[in-house]
Design an enzyme around this catalytic site. Structure first.
Site, short mmCIF file in Angstrom:
data_model
loop_
_atom_site.label_atom_id
_atom_site.label_comp_id
_atom_site.label_asym_id
_atom_site.label_seq_id
_atom_site.Cartn_x
_atom_site.Cartn_y
_atom_site.Cartn_z
N HIS A 39 32.80 31.16 38.35
CA HIS A 39 32.68 30.44 36.88
C HIS A 39 32.99 29.05 36.93
CE1 HIS A 39 33.74 34.68 35.28
NE2 HIS A 39 32.58 34.83 35.70
N LYS A 82 36.62 40.97 39.91
CA LYS A 82 35.14 40.44 39.81
C LYS A 82 35.26 38.83 40.30
CE LYS A 82 32.41 43.01 36.26
NZ LYS A 82 33.85 43.74 35.73
N PHE A 83 36.25 38.52 40.52
CA PHE A 83 36.64 37.22 41.49
C PHE A 83 35.97 35.99 40.52
CE2 PHE A 83 35.29 40.66 44.54
CZ PHE A 83 36.38 41.00 44.90
N CYS A 84 36.05 35.99 39.28
CA CYS A 84 35.71 35.04 38.45
C CYS A 84 34.06 34.77 38.81
CB CYS A 84 36.45 33.66 38.78
SG CYS A 84 38.27 33.95 38.15
N ALA A 85 33.52 35.73 39.26
CA ALA A 85 32.16 35.75 39.08
C ALA A 85 31.44 36.76 38.53
CB ALA A 85 31.50 35.51 40.63
#
Ligand SMILES: Cc1ncc(COP(=O)(O)O)c(C=O)c1O
Length: 428
Positions: free
Chosen positions: A140, A376-379
């Protein structure tokens, strides 16, 4: 087309070799002997497998900060000896970072808080009307800061990434910027940044490379790769003292609105305000994070002194062991965009049939003393794509994965403990 110079020639699943003897010792990390409580009240040595989120502090980094503290003083403002010394250390840190990424002599090196801060800084300095081209696979921090962007679907193979960027850039008039991550924070896979830079320049565009997950694992040479900008974070580079950096071409940064407005960014203030047009003072208003910059530079020095060959070989040995161990467990699926053999850094994301990612992460922590990341690992768009999901859930345990990531200080015992813990869980 340029060769993909950052791709390693060592196959990701290379046969597990004996531990690598290094000519120069790999530095230690703080907390290597940390013990954590697990179920039943026992203490076990912590297996930190969450480096991609934040890496532990390298001992030479801690030492550099400790050494700088007694003379810690203001920078760029005082005539006192301590002030001069601290200013010199801060500016030396800039030179060190410049050399670490192989920047051109006239590139700007601006200290920021982290990668997110660096991408947002560049976003505010883009010439009016700039269109950004960005893949849906981005973190992100690189996906969201842009005012006007063209989003590209996750490419099926590296050449498709280059072709898609080529087509998108060809259709854009005016200033354009291609933004791409060098190493995915989800799969660890390396992107063909040299080829993408080549394509960007062919269309008169510039390229920003998010190197947050690359620089802790591989050498980056901005000049050789012909990149315009790179951004990364100290806390992922074993320097958790709150500094990151944006390195790259001066002109847009010199013309852009000062990122912060205040002391240090101005030449004079009267009826009119005269802003610095050197990007560093222009965008570093206020008292900067001197210790963060010193720490970041110390990490760069320590990695360079150790040598990338030793670091990469040890990481590849451990990640190959981890991946083949996980692959041997029924119901465990590794997330990958470009397949098993595509080169990658020390990051593996996976799902376990019958368990949510949160459940797996909690069992690993609570019963085995292993720290991993889940979510979601900032993705979000990328992880949803990899999981074939369309839901809008966030870090809620659905449509998410477990991520294990390694680096300096990771041991074979940590890796084996994770594999056996997941195997035990699946066999319950
Ligand atoms: C590829 C990538 N880019 C950017 C970021 C953002 O880094 P920071 O949180 O330090 O700003 C991360 C963090 O996980 C990342 O993995």
């Amino acid at each position: 087309m340029s060769t993909l110079t950052i791709f390693s020639s060592v196959p990701a699943r290379a046969a597990e070799a004996a531990p690598v003897a290094t000519s120069r010792p790999i530095p230690a990390v703080l907390g290597a002997d940390l013990e954590v409580p697990v179920k039943g009240g026992r203490l076990v040595g912590y297996a930190n497998l969450d480096y991609a989120a934040s890496a532990p502090c390298l001992e030479p980094v801690s030492a550099a900060v400790t050494a700088a503290l007694p003379a810690y003083s203001s920078v760029h403002r005082g005539a006192g000896y301590a002030s001069q010394l601290t200013t010199a250390r801060y500016e030396q840190a800039r030179h060190t970072v410049r050399a670490f990424v192989g920047a051109r002599p006239d590139d700007a090196v601006i200290f920021t808080r982290n990668t997110t801060d660096a991408t947002n800084l560049l976003a505010r300095c883009l010439p009016a009307g700039t269109t950004t081209v960005v893949f849906d696979t981005e973190h992100h921090a690189s996906l969201l800061p842009w005012q006007k962007s063209v989003r590209l679907a996750p490419p099926a193979f590296p050449g498709e990434a280059v072709r898609a960027a080529d087509a998108a850039l060809a259709g854009i008039d005016g200033p354009k910027l291609l933004v791409v991550t060098a190493a995915s924070n989800v799969t660890g896979e390396l992107w063909p940044i040299a080829a993408l830079a080549h394509v960007a320049h062919r269309h008169g565009a510039r390229i920003l490379v998010d190197a947050a997950q690359l620089v802790p694992h591989r050498r980056l040479n901005l000049t050789a790769l012909d990149l315009d900008y790179v951004a990364f974070s100290g806390h992922k580079l074993y320097a958790p003292f709150g500094a990151g950096v944006l390195v790259g071409r001066r002109d847009w940064l010199a013309d852009g609105e000062p990122y912060l407005k205040g002391g240090g960014a101005v030449r004079s203030v009267g009826d009119d305000t005269e802003w610095h047009d050197d990007p560093e003072p222009r965008h570093e208003a206020g008292t900067p994070n001197v210790l963060g910059a010193i720490a970041l530079a110390a990490a760069c020095d320590a990695l360079t002194a150790t040598g990338w060959t030793a670091l990469v070989r040890e990481e590849e040995r451990l990640i190959a062991r981890l991946r083949s161990g996980l692959a041997s467990i029924e119901g465990v699926r590794e997330l990958s965009l470009w397949g098993d053999d595509h080169p990658r850094v020390g990051i593996v994301s996976f799902t376990v049939d019958g368990y949510s990612a949160r459940e797996v992460a909690e069992v690993l922590s609570g019963e085995y003393g292993i720290g991993v990341r889940d979510g979601k690992f900032c993705a979000h768009p990328f992880v949803r794509h990899l999981l074939g999901e369309t839901d809008g859930g966030c870090e809620d345990g659905t449509a998410s994965a477990v991520r294990a990531s390694i680096g300096i200080g990771t041991t074979q015992e940590h890796v084996d403990r994770l594999v056996e813990a997941v195997r035990d869980l699946v066999n319950r």
